[in-house]
Design a protein around this motif. Structure first.
Motif, short mmCIF file in Angstrom:
data_model
loop_
_atom_site.label_atom_id
_atom_site.label_comp_id
_atom_site.label_asym_id
_atom_site.label_seq_id
_atom_site.Cartn_x
_atom_site.Cartn_y
_atom_site.Cartn_z
N LYS A 248 0.92 -1.29 0.01
CA LYS A 248 -0.06 0.05 -0.01
C LYS A 248 0.96 1.31 0.12
N THR B 127 4.06 1.60 -0.43
CA THR B 127 5.15 1.60 -1.75
C THR B 127 4.21 2.18 -2.84
N ASP C 131 5.59 -9.07 -10.20
CA ASP C 131 7.03 -9.56 -10.59
C ASP C 131 7.53 -10.68 -9.70
N THR D 273 1.18 -3.60 -9.72
CA THR D 273 2.64 -2.96 -9.60
C THR D 273 3.48 -4.09 -9.90
N1 LIG Z 1 8.53 -7.36 -5.45
C1 LIG Z 1 7.96 -6.28 -5.41
N2 LIG Z 1 7.82 -5.74 -4.10
C2 LIG Z 1 6.82 -4.67 -3.76
C3 LIG Z 1 5.78 -4.40 -4.63
N3 LIG Z 1 5.35 -3.62 -3.95
C4 LIG Z 1 5.67 -3.35 -2.55
N4 LIG Z 1 6.71 -4.26 -2.43
C5 LIG Z 1 7.45 -4.58 -1.44
O1 LIG Z 1 6.75 -5.35 -0.45
C6 LIG Z 1 7.13 -4.78 1.04
C7 LIG Z 1 5.94 -4.32 1.68
O2 LIG Z 1 5.52 -2.95 1.07
P1 LIG Z 1 4.76 -1.86 2.03
O3 LIG Z 1 4.44 -0.86 0.96
O4 LIG Z 1 5.41 -1.63 3.12
O5 LIG Z 1 3.54 -2.63 2.15
P2 LIG Z 1 2.04 -2.15 3.05
O6 LIG Z 1 1.14 -2.71 2.28
O7 LIG Z 1 2.19 -0.62 3.12
O8 LIG Z 1 2.50 -2.88 4.15
P3 LIG Z 1 1.75 -2.34 5.66
O9 LIG Z 1 1.76 -0.91 5.99
O10 LIG Z 1 2.67 -2.90 6.97
O11 LIG Z 1 0.48 -3.23 5.61
C8 LIG Z 1 8.21 -3.71 0.72
O12 LIG Z 1 9.34 -4.34 0.87
C9 LIG Z 1 8.08 -3.24 -0.75
O13 LIG Z 1 9.28 -2.71 -1.24
C10 LIG Z 1 5.72 -4.98 -5.94
O14 LIG Z 1 5.20 -4.39 -6.80
N5 LIG Z 1 6.83 -5.92 -6.10
#
Ligand SMILES: Nc1nc2c(ncn2[C@@H]2O[C@H](COP(=O)(O)OP(=O)(O)OP(=O)(O)O)[C@@H](O)[C@H]2O)c(=O)[nH]1
Ligand SMILES: [Mg+2]
Length: 399
Positions: A216, A218, A348, A371
């Motif tokens: 989310k 990212t 990916d 993504t």
């Molecule tokens: N390979 C890959 N990794 C991703 C992608 N999008 C996010 N990530 C990775 O996934 C991990 C979690 O991403 P966040 O953006 O922190 O996820 P979030 O949903 O905000 O996580 P919470 O806030 O903890 O719920 C990070 O290491 C990101 O770099 C993607 O499209 N591909």
């Protein structure tokens, strides 16, 4: 004395036969319930064994009372199994023989044989039942056509969910001829109908919700980068994720790098203030805490903030790496937040893309973005329907 045994259905029958064969002076010396001999006897109702006796030196009808008494006495003696006092008298009486050990053994082995035969019969009956059931079932078996086999295999190979496969096969049968050789094109047309893309310019407020770690924050950073740096829009960033250590810093860092205003919202009142502060922004992107779809408490807490924002532009972020059986609970768990579309992340990280269709099929909402990596802001894409179909059928990949 003449002693005779009858196997009859009832006493009436016994009386008629005894009277007819032994005369009216015959007396009944025993009666007991027995089974018919043989295997069939096991399944038939019980019969009565009646033993009757009559003095054979006299005409049955002319037997007087005394003789009758004498006969009864002898019979009593036999029944009690006592040694008979007068040998001469005993020798004239046809008494049932005492069963010898050999006879008992014979009877036991006959009984054993009966049992074996019975179990064999039961086995045979069971076998017959199975055959009949199979034959009955055979009528229900519908021939699977070659095209059905092929499309099922392609969908299975690409990790389509069983429910989705079943639906697609049924739909295929409804719409197309089994012998149509263009089954791939036909299948694609079915999948195409299930894909909806929300290709609408982002303006106003947008909230991202979803399970933990799906990407989310990212994705918000990627969107903020694109909107601010490429589309030159005025963007404001808000996070309500004060739950996870480091969550605020994560988005704050992106905001600082991209020079985008950033606000942390802790209370509902903070949300009002943040909205007021960003009222001149073209786009306000709101990041939320990752929540388990099973935790309805957490989801309803989140809902209070979401409602406060007053927007229908809510996206459910879900990873393409989610297990098939978890997709539906996630989709249903976040339903109360009234998300309008889905963002499917981490393409990916998977080699088969059936999950894209599984997600779209189960949530029945348009897809907003995909993504495809961790790079901010580049790894976010809007894919065409054809690309999505080809990916999901293993005919294309994410490079
Ligand atoms: N390979 C890959 N990794 C991703 C992608 N999008 C996010 N990530 C990775 O996934 C991990 C979690 O991403 P966040 O953006 O922190 O996820 P979030 O949903 O905000 O996580 P919470 O806030 O903890 O719920 C990070 O290491 C990101 O770099 C993607 O499209 N591909
Ligand atoms: Mg986050």
């Amino acid at each position: 004395m003449l002693i005779k045994r009858y196997i009859v259905n009832n006493m009436n029958e016994a009386m008629v036969r005894i009277r007819y064969e032994l005369g009216s002076n015959a007396i009944i010396i025993s009666q007991r319930k027995v089974r018919k001999p043989g295997i069939k006897g096991l399944f038939a109702s019980k019969m009565i064994e009646v033993t009757a006796a009559v003095e054979n030196s006299e005409k049955p009808q002319s037997l007087n009372v005394n003789k009758n008494n004498a006969l009864q006495n002898k019979v009593q003696e036999i029944l009690k199994n006592k040694p008979v006092q007068r040998k001469s008298e005993v020798s004239n009486i046809e008494v049932p023989k005492q069963r010898t050990v050999i006879e008992e053994k014979k009877e036991a082995s006959a009984f054993k044989k009966d049992n074996i035969e019975t179990s064999e019969l039961i086995k045979e009956m069971k076998d017959m039942k199975n055959i009949i059931e199979k034959m009955a079932h055979k009528e229900d078996i519908i021939e699977i056509s070659e095209s059905e086999k092929q499309i099922t295999k392609i969908l299975e190979d690409n990790d389509y969910d069983n429910d989705v496969i079943q639906w697609m096969v049924a739909e295929y049968k409804n719409k197309f001829d089994d012998n149509d050789e263009n089954y791939i094109d036909n299948l694609k047309s079915i999948i195409r109908d299930k894909i909806d893309i929300e290709n609408v310019e982002i303006n106003g407020k947008m909230i991202l919700v979803g399970p933990t770690g799906v990407g989310k924050t990212t994705t918000i950073a990627k969107l903020a980068g694109k909107l601010a740096l490429i589309d030159k829009k005025k963007v404001g960033l808000i996070t309500i994720d004060t739950y996870r250590i480091g969550a605020v810093e994560q988005l704050k860092t992106y905001a600082e790098i991209m020079n985008i205003p950033f606000k942390v919202v802790i209370t509902l009142k903070d949300m009002d203030e943040a909205m007021e502060e960003f009222k001149d922004c073209d786009v306000i992107l709101i990041d939320t805490t990752g929540r388990s779809s099973k935790n309805t408490m957490q989801i309803s807490e989140l809902r209070a903030f979401v409602d406060k924002v007053k927007t229908d532009n809510i996206s459910l972020v879900i990873s393409s790496t989610t297990k098939n059986r978890d997709i539906e609970p996630i989709i249903n768990g976040f339903k109360s937040l009234n998300y309008r579309n889905v963002i499917i992340t981490k393409l990916d990280e998977t080699t088969v893309y059936g999950s894209i269709i599984n997600i779209l099929f189960k949530c029945n909402k348009p897809v907003k973005f995909f993504t495809i990596g961790q790079n901010v802001p580049d790894d976010i894409k809007l894919l065409s329907k054809e690309k999505i179909i080809d990916l999901s059928l293993g005919e294309d990949n994410i490079c």
